[in-house]
Design a protein around this motif. Structure first.
Motif, PDB file in Angstrom:
ATOM      1  N   ALA A 275       5.187  -6.011   1.486  1.00  0.00           N
ATOM      2  CA  ALA A 275       5.210  -4.551   1.313  1.00  0.00           C
ATOM      3  C   ALA A 275       5.515  -4.149  -0.122  1.00  0.00           C
ATOM      4  O   ALA A 275       5.108  -3.078  -0.569  1.00  0.00           O
TER       5      ALA A 275
ATOM      6  N   HIS B  65      10.618  -2.641   9.788  1.00  0.00           N
ATOM      7  CA  HIS B  65      10.823  -3.945  10.422  1.00  0.00           C
ATOM      8  C   HIS B  65      11.615  -3.750  11.705  1.00  0.00           C
ATOM      9  O   HIS B  65      12.687  -3.133  11.692  1.00  0.00           O
TER      10      HIS B  65
ATOM     11  N   GLY C  16       9.204  -9.046   6.186  1.00  0.00           N
ATOM     12  CA  GLY C  16       7.913  -8.637   5.642  1.00  0.00           C
ATOM     13  C   GLY C  16       8.027  -7.854   4.355  1.00  0.00           C
ATOM     14  O   GLY C  16       7.037  -7.291   3.866  1.00  0.00           O
ATOM     15  N   MET C  17       9.223  -7.841   3.759  1.00  0.00           N
ATOM     16  CA  MET C  17       9.455  -7.052   2.553  1.00  0.00           C
ATOM     17  C   MET C  17       8.638  -7.550   1.365  1.00  0.00           C
ATOM     18  O   MET C  17       8.195  -6.761   0.526  1.00  0.00           O
TER      19      MET C  17
ATOM     20  N   ARG D 119      -0.792   2.751   5.500  1.00  0.00           N
ATOM     21  CA  ARG D 119      -1.084   1.835   4.396  1.00  0.00           C
ATOM     22  C   ARG D 119      -1.054   2.532   3.044  1.00  0.00           C
ATOM     23  O   ARG D 119      -1.439   1.944   2.033  1.00  0.00           O
TER      24      ARG D 119
ATOM     25  N   LEU E  27       7.527   0.225   4.955  1.00  0.00           N
ATOM     26  CA  LEU E  27       7.698  -0.877   5.896  1.00  0.00           C
ATOM     27  C   LEU E  27       8.777  -0.526   6.904  1.00  0.00           C
ATOM     28  O   LEU E  27       9.875  -0.100   6.529  1.00  0.00           O
TER      29      LEU E  27
END
Length: 361
Positions: free
Chosen positions: A277, A252, A273-274, A241, A250
């Motif tokens: 992020a 994926h 999920g970009m 994180r 990230l």
């Protein structure tokens, strides 16, 4: 007068040392300039009775002033101020050692690059072959590359990082093994997977399959790649994180991500999920036909709408009909309508949008 070129008068360098030779007709005024004005210090000077050669150190450099009339070089030193000319003619430029990242203004354009049209890829860093997908760079704001490694095997890469605003890697074919700072052990990107490389994260490409293909997109187009020879990857620290200038790493994995409805287009999409992020900077997804083979979209209000055909074919509708095949890429200018028609059943399109949410489809 002593022979300044004799081994008896030439001091040896210590282990790991090297010198840049600066020609100097008259030593005294040049030596005073480098010591008194620029802050270098004298390490060696000879002969004692009539000095003609001096070695200096400072600003991470070791310089050797010696007789000669060859053209003087340019030295870039950290600091601020107007350029200076040394008495021996050397040009001194003062530069910011860590200049801020500059993102050029966007120059919108419709771009269509076809895999069949060439030119062929050119060799880039670490033996990778690069095909330019946005030749005009949209004013220098974006670069997109189709990168291949035909032979596969170990990659002659090193630990490095990029001064970048946005950078992502999407694996189109084959696999590539990579490792990232604070993200654990090396892992393998398979076809359909992608990563976000946040600003300044250290990373390294280790090996790839024969025929590896990836699509890389970066902003700005011209950015620095810097080596970090002091860091070994993987790092002992694990911090998935970790914040890198407002972004987080990230990874994926396509096979773990479901397909969902792509608005009301009759297509479906696989989100990466970009957006989360990057805190809304970018959105990356793959779309494919489901209930329909065509859709029309209003213009988006953003910086970039980039598409790369991963598989199959379709017709791009934007100021005319443009057949698309695998490996083709396009950019749609902001606030201009576009659409896709006659998509083949196996059609898949990589879509990259900045900022996230600039387009509803």
């Amino acid at each position: 007068m002593r022979d300044v070129g004799s081994t008896a008068e030439t001091p040896s360098l210590g282990p790991g040392q090297a010198e840049v030779v600066l020609p100097c007709v008259e030593l005294a005024p040049t030596l005073d300039f480098f010591v008194e004005t620029l802050g270098f210090r004298v390490e060696t000077i000879f002969p004692a009775d009539e000095p003609r050669v001096a070695s200096l150190s400072g600003h991470g450099l070791r310089l050797r002033l010696e007789p000669g009339d060859a053209p003087a070089p340019t030295l870039r030193l950290p600091g601020a101020g107007a350029p200076r000319i040394a008495p021996n003619g050397a040009r001194i430029l003062f530069v910011d050692p860590n200049p801020p990242l500059e993102t050029p203004p966007l120059r919108p354009a419709f771009v269509l690059t076809r895999a069949a049209d060439g030119p062929g890829p050119g060799e880039g860093r670490a033996g990778m072959l690069y095909r330019d997908l946005i030749p005009d760079r949209l004013g220098g704001r974006f670069i997109a590359s189709h990168i291949t490694i035909p032979q596969g095997g170990p990659v002659a890469d090193w630990v490095h990082f990029h001064k970048i605003r946005f950078q992502m890697i999407f694996c189109r074919a084959g696999w590539v093994r990579v490792v990232y700072e604070d993200q654990g052990e090396p892992f393998t990107l398979q076809a359909g997977d992608c990563v976000l490389q946040p600003p300044r994260i250290r990373h390294r490409v280790l090996e790839s399959s024969p025929g590896l293909e990836v699509v890389e997109i970066g902003c700005p187009a011209l950015h620095e790649t810097l080596a970090d020879h002091d860091l070994t990857l993987p790092t002992a620290r694990l911090d998935p994180r970790r914040d890198f200038a407002g972004q987080r790493f990230l990874r994926h994995v396509a096979v773990e991500t479901p397909w969902t409805a792509h608005a009301a287009t009759g297509f479906e999409r696989r989100d990466t999920g970009m957006a989360a992020a990057t805190q809304g900077l970018a959105e990356v997804r793959v779309i494919r036909p489901a209930l329909a083979r065509s859709f029309a979209a209003d213009g988006y209000d953003g910086e970039l709408l980039f598409g790369f055909v991963l598989h199959g074919g379709a017709v791009l509708d934007h100021d005319g009909a443009h057949p698309l095949n695998a490996g083709d890429a396009f950019v749609i200018p902001p606030r201009r309508p576009w659409g896709l028609a006659d998509a083949s059943p196996d059609f898949q399109l990589l879509e990259v949008i900045l900022p996230a949410g600039a387009s509803d489809v």
